[in-house]
Design a protein around this motif. Structure first.
Motif, PDB file in Angstrom:
ATOM      1  N   GLU A 119       0.859  -1.276  -0.065  1.00  0.00           N
ATOM      2  CA  GLU A 119      -0.014  -0.047   0.117  1.00  0.00           C
ATOM      3  C   GLU A 119       0.822   1.355  -0.125  1.00  0.00           C
ATOM      4  O   GLU A 119       2.067   1.217   0.999  1.00  0.00           O
ATOM      5  CB  GLU A 119      -1.119   0.003   1.141  1.00  0.00           C
ATOM      6  CG  GLU A 119      -2.121  -0.956   1.172  1.00  0.00           C
ATOM      7  CD  GLU A 119      -2.765  -0.933   2.461  1.00  0.00           C
ATOM      8  OE1 GLU A 119      -3.812  -0.858   2.657  1.00  0.00           O
ATOM      9  OE2 GLU A 119      -2.243  -1.367   3.726  1.00  0.00           O
TER      10      GLU A 119
ATOM     11  N   GLN B 121      -4.145   1.135  -7.433  1.00  0.00           N
ATOM     12  CA  GLN B 121      -3.137   0.896  -6.351  1.00  0.00           C
ATOM     13  C   GLN B 121      -3.667   1.183  -5.092  1.00  0.00           C
ATOM     14  O   GLN B 121      -4.222   2.350  -4.740  1.00  0.00           O
ATOM     15  CB  GLN B 121      -1.830   1.706  -6.634  1.00  0.00           C
ATOM     16  CG  GLN B 121      -0.989   1.940  -5.386  1.00  0.00           C
ATOM     17  CD  GLN B 121      -0.302   0.628  -5.300  1.00  0.00           C
ATOM     18  OE1 GLN B 121       0.354   0.215  -6.060  1.00  0.00           O
ATOM     19  NE2 GLN B 121       0.079   0.712  -4.056  1.00  0.00           N
ATOM     20  N   ALA B 122      -3.446   0.350  -4.170  1.00  0.00           N
ATOM     21  CA  ALA B 122      -4.010   0.572  -2.734  1.00  0.00           C
ATOM     22  C   ALA B 122      -3.493   1.437  -1.880  1.00  0.00           C
ATOM     23  O   ALA B 122      -2.117   1.462  -2.088  1.00  0.00           O
ATOM     24  CB  ALA B 122      -3.908  -1.087  -2.175  1.00  0.00           C
ATOM     25  N   SER B 123      -3.930   2.247  -1.265  1.00  0.00           N
ATOM     26  CA  SER B 123      -3.356   3.200  -0.241  1.00  0.00           C
ATOM     27  C   SER B 123      -3.717   3.406   0.952  1.00  0.00           C
ATOM     28  O   SER B 123      -5.061   3.237   1.015  1.00  0.00           O
ATOM     29  CB  SER B 123      -3.251   4.706  -1.287  1.00  0.00           C
ATOM     30  OG  SER B 123      -4.618   5.085  -1.484  1.00  0.00           O
TER      31      SER B 123
ATOM     32  N   ASN C  12     -11.567   0.536   9.606  1.00  0.00           N
ATOM     33  CA  ASN C  12     -12.803   0.393   8.225  1.00  0.00           C
ATOM     34  C   ASN C  12     -14.117   0.819   8.463  1.00  0.00           C
ATOM     35  O   ASN C  12     -14.971   0.315   7.671  1.00  0.00           O
ATOM     36  CB  ASN C  12     -12.599  -1.151   7.694  1.00  0.00           C
ATOM     37  CG  ASN C  12     -11.221  -1.382   7.405  1.00  0.00           C
ATOM     38  OD1 ASN C  12     -10.622  -0.406   6.552  1.00  0.00           O
ATOM     39  ND2 ASN C  12     -10.808  -2.609   7.620  1.00  0.00           N
TER      40      ASN C  12
ATOM     41  N   THR D 210     -12.692  -0.266  -2.005  1.00  0.00           N
ATOM     42  CA  THR D 210     -12.328   1.016  -2.652  1.00  0.00           C
ATOM     43  C   THR D 210     -10.713   0.923  -3.038  1.00  0.00           C
ATOM     44  O   THR D 210     -10.283   1.771  -3.625  1.00  0.00           O
ATOM     45  CB  THR D 210     -12.767   1.991  -1.843  1.00  0.00           C
ATOM     46  OG1 THR D 210     -11.954   1.939  -0.555  1.00  0.00           O
ATOM     47  CG2 THR D 210     -14.075   2.257  -1.455  1.00  0.00           C
ATOM     48  N   LYS D 211      -9.843   0.195  -2.316  1.00  0.00           N
ATOM     49  CA  LYS D 211      -8.644   0.316  -2.263  1.00  0.00           C
ATOM     50  C   LYS D 211      -7.958   1.596  -1.716  1.00  0.00           C
ATOM     51  O   LYS D 211      -6.707   2.073  -2.047  1.00  0.00           O
ATOM     52  CB  LYS D 211      -8.001   0.087  -3.560  1.00  0.00           C
ATOM     53  CG  LYS D 211      -8.284  -1.226  -4.165  1.00  0.00           C
ATOM     54  CD  LYS D 211      -7.270  -1.859  -5.155  1.00  0.00           C
ATOM     55  CE  LYS D 211      -7.612  -3.266  -5.591  1.00  0.00           C
ATOM     56  NZ  LYS D 211      -6.773  -3.514  -6.640  1.00  0.00           N
ATOM     57  N   LYS D 212      -8.679   2.271  -1.066  1.00  0.00           N
ATOM     58  CA  LYS D 212      -8.259   3.761  -0.294  1.00  0.00           C
ATOM     59  C   LYS D 212      -8.912   3.119   1.213  1.00  0.00           C
ATOM     60  O   LYS D 212      -9.905   2.799   1.320  1.00  0.00           O
ATOM     61  CB  LYS D 212      -8.770   4.815  -0.917  1.00  0.00           C
ATOM     62  CG  LYS D 212      -8.191   5.196  -2.353  1.00  0.00           C
ATOM     63  CD  LYS D 212      -8.831   6.372  -2.751  1.00  0.00           C
ATOM     64  CE  LYS D 212      -8.340   6.827  -4.224  1.00  0.00           C
ATOM     65  NZ  LYS D 212      -9.144   8.165  -4.767  1.00  0.00           N
ATOM     66  N   ARG D 213      -8.038   3.811   2.302  1.00  0.00           N
ATOM     67  CA  ARG D 213      -8.538   3.803   3.337  1.00  0.00           C
ATOM     68  C   ARG D 213      -7.915   5.024   4.291  1.00  0.00           C
ATOM     69  O   ARG D 213      -6.988   5.313   3.773  1.00  0.00           O
ATOM     70  CB  ARG D 213      -8.471   2.482   4.085  1.00  0.00           C
ATOM     71  CG  ARG D 213      -7.157   1.859   4.463  1.00  0.00           C
ATOM     72  CD  ARG D 213      -7.212   0.422   4.639  1.00  0.00           C
ATOM     73  NE  ARG D 213      -5.996  -0.159   4.688  1.00  0.00           N
ATOM     74  CZ  ARG D 213      -5.211  -0.124   5.991  1.00  0.00           C
ATOM     75  NH1 ARG D 213      -5.603   0.216   7.227  1.00  0.00           N
ATOM     76  NH2 ARG D 213      -4.031  -0.735   6.100  1.00  0.00           N
TER      77      ARG D 213
END
Length: 456
Positions: free
Chosen positions: A194, A224-226, A267, A312-315
């Motif tokens: 990430e 891309q996860a972040s 989350n 969403t691959k964002k958190r």
């Protein structure tokens, strides 16, 4: 020299001015000077001396415009009767400066002021205050600015003030001397795959977290996860104050209640926000000072729910790291992002540079100058309203954010530039030497009878 520092807050309180004063005071003491700090009473302060710096508390609050309550007279007597060679006051618009305005001529010590930005210069309620400011500034032997082109130094120049120095802010050479801890991400549940973004600032409207979240939502990272880590920067307590020279050991992150709550609930969006805000007492709701925006908590909650939704691959993680862990966060971040509405010379940008991490900042305070000095960062699209508050253009800021992340080598070069330039120019040890020079100059320059001290 026998030196008195006057500042509204001091350790264990955490903040930019507190950090500057503590770093400089302790280094001056180590260089053989006597330093006393006059500051606000804090119930959490259980000591009267910290790392050989004497602390004298006064139960005072307010300022010239809002009115001052408490031990104002006692403070005035302390400063005017003290056998100090020089008095240095950090920041106008707060009581340790404003309480002395009526008695400046009675203070026998040489006097230095760090105006610290004049954040309320464009506020209508402060109009009368700043009308008298030219005469007030002329009673000081010297002024110190952190920026070469900002509202406070421009104001002083228009008043014909010539006796000043520009001394930048910086970051600690002891705190940032540690090695990057590769276990940091694992401790906080962040994958090595990430991208990690960091921003640091109290959970108040004017730190711009809402604007930053809007930009983060708009970022297209091509899957891309972040993770965006928002650190409240409130973690203090006497433990940090008493170990300000920072050992290399890492404090147990499980001691941090707010961080634990965030990790357990990272989350869940609304639950993260409400639980973390309850834990962190610095959270404030309501309108921003420019009154352009409605209360923002509900919108923050909505964006957090959107970003932290599975898939969403964002958190986003709302957190309050112990200081030594925060240093590791700086070092492990892929990019430091900053969207504050009002600043003077933000320490967090120097700290990103010290960590070797590139930054993307709003054009707030002298951020553009810090980017030039350190070579560590870029300034995102921003606008400044008539009250002097900065807002990022979230969509265009997001575009620049994405561009920086896609240019890995360029971003790494910014980080290398920042660390190199910080080490040579912007450590607190280097900056303390500049303060010492100015203090000695002011104390040793003769005063012509009947005239104030002058230096071109």
């Amino acid at each position: 020299m026998n030196i008195l520092f006057c500042c509204e807050f001091y350790a264990p309180s955490v903040g930019g001015i507190q950090e500057v004063m503590q770093q400089i005071a302790e280094r001056l003491v180590s260089r053989g000077h006597d330093v006393t700090v006059a500051t606000s009473h804090l119930p959490t302060r259980t000591f009267t001396e910290l790392n050989r710096v004497r602390i004298v508390e006064f139960d005072v609050s307010g300022n010239f415009v809002k009115g001052m309550d408490g031990e104002v007279t006692q403070y005035q007597r302390f400063v005017s009767a003290g056998a100090f060679d020089v008095v240095l006051i950090n920041m106008a618009q707060q009581w340790t400066f404003d309480a002395l305005i009526p008695i400046l001529s009675e203070v026998p010590s040489r006097k230095i002021l760090i105006p610290c930005g004049f954040s309320c210069l464009y506020e209508p309620s402060y109009a009368a205050y700043f009308l008298q400011m030219p005469d007030i500034l002329r009673q000081f032997d010297h002024l110190v600015f952190h920026a070469s082109d900002y509202r406070d130094i421009c104001f002083a120049k228009k008043c014909g003030i010539t006796r000043f120095s520009i001394i930048p802010n910086g970051a600690s050479e002891t705190e940032f001397a540690v090695e990057n801890d590769p276990a940091f991400r694992k401790r906080w549940g962040i994958s090595d795959q990430e991208w990690l973004f960091l921003t640091v600032g109290a959970f108040t409207v004017d730190k711009g977290h809402l604007d930053l979240l809007k930009a983060y939502v708009a970022c297209d990272f091509d899957g891309q996860a972040s993770v965006l880590l928002i650190n409240a920067n409130t973690y203090s307590g006497e433990a940090r104050a008493k170990t300000s020279t920072a050992s290399s050991s890492i404090q147990d992150p499980h001691q941090n209640i707010a961080a634990i709550e965030t990790r357990r609930n990272r989350n869940t969006g609304r639950e993260v926000l409400s639980r973390t805000y309850r834990t962190l007492t610095t959270f404030m709701t309501g309108k921003s000072p420019d009154h352009d925006q409605p209360p923002f908590q509900e919108e923050m909650q909505s964006l957090l729910e959107q970003l932290n939704r599975p898939g969403t691959k964002k958190r986003v993680m709302l957190i309050d790291l112990p200081r030594l862990e925060l240093v590791q966060a700086y070092m492990n971040a892929d990019l430091f992002v900053f969207a504050s509405h009002i600043e003077y010379s933000p320490l967090v940008l120097f700290e990103a540079a010290a960590a070797g991490t590139a930054f993307l900042s709003a054009q707030v305070g002298n951020a553009y100058e810090i980017a030039e000095w350190t070579g560590a960062g870029m300034i995102g699209p921003s606008f400044i309203n008539k009250r002097g508050y900065t807002r990022i253009d979230s969509k265009r800021f997001a575009e620049q954010w994405v561009q920086l992340m896609k240019d890995e080598e360029g971003r790494r070069e910014l980080g290398r530039n920042g660390k190199r330039n910080w080490a040579s120019r912007f450590t607190w040890e280097h900056i303390a030497q500049q303060y010492e020079y100015v203090l000695q100059l002011v104390c040793t320059t003769p005063i012509v009878a009947g005239e104030a001290f002058r230096r071109g």
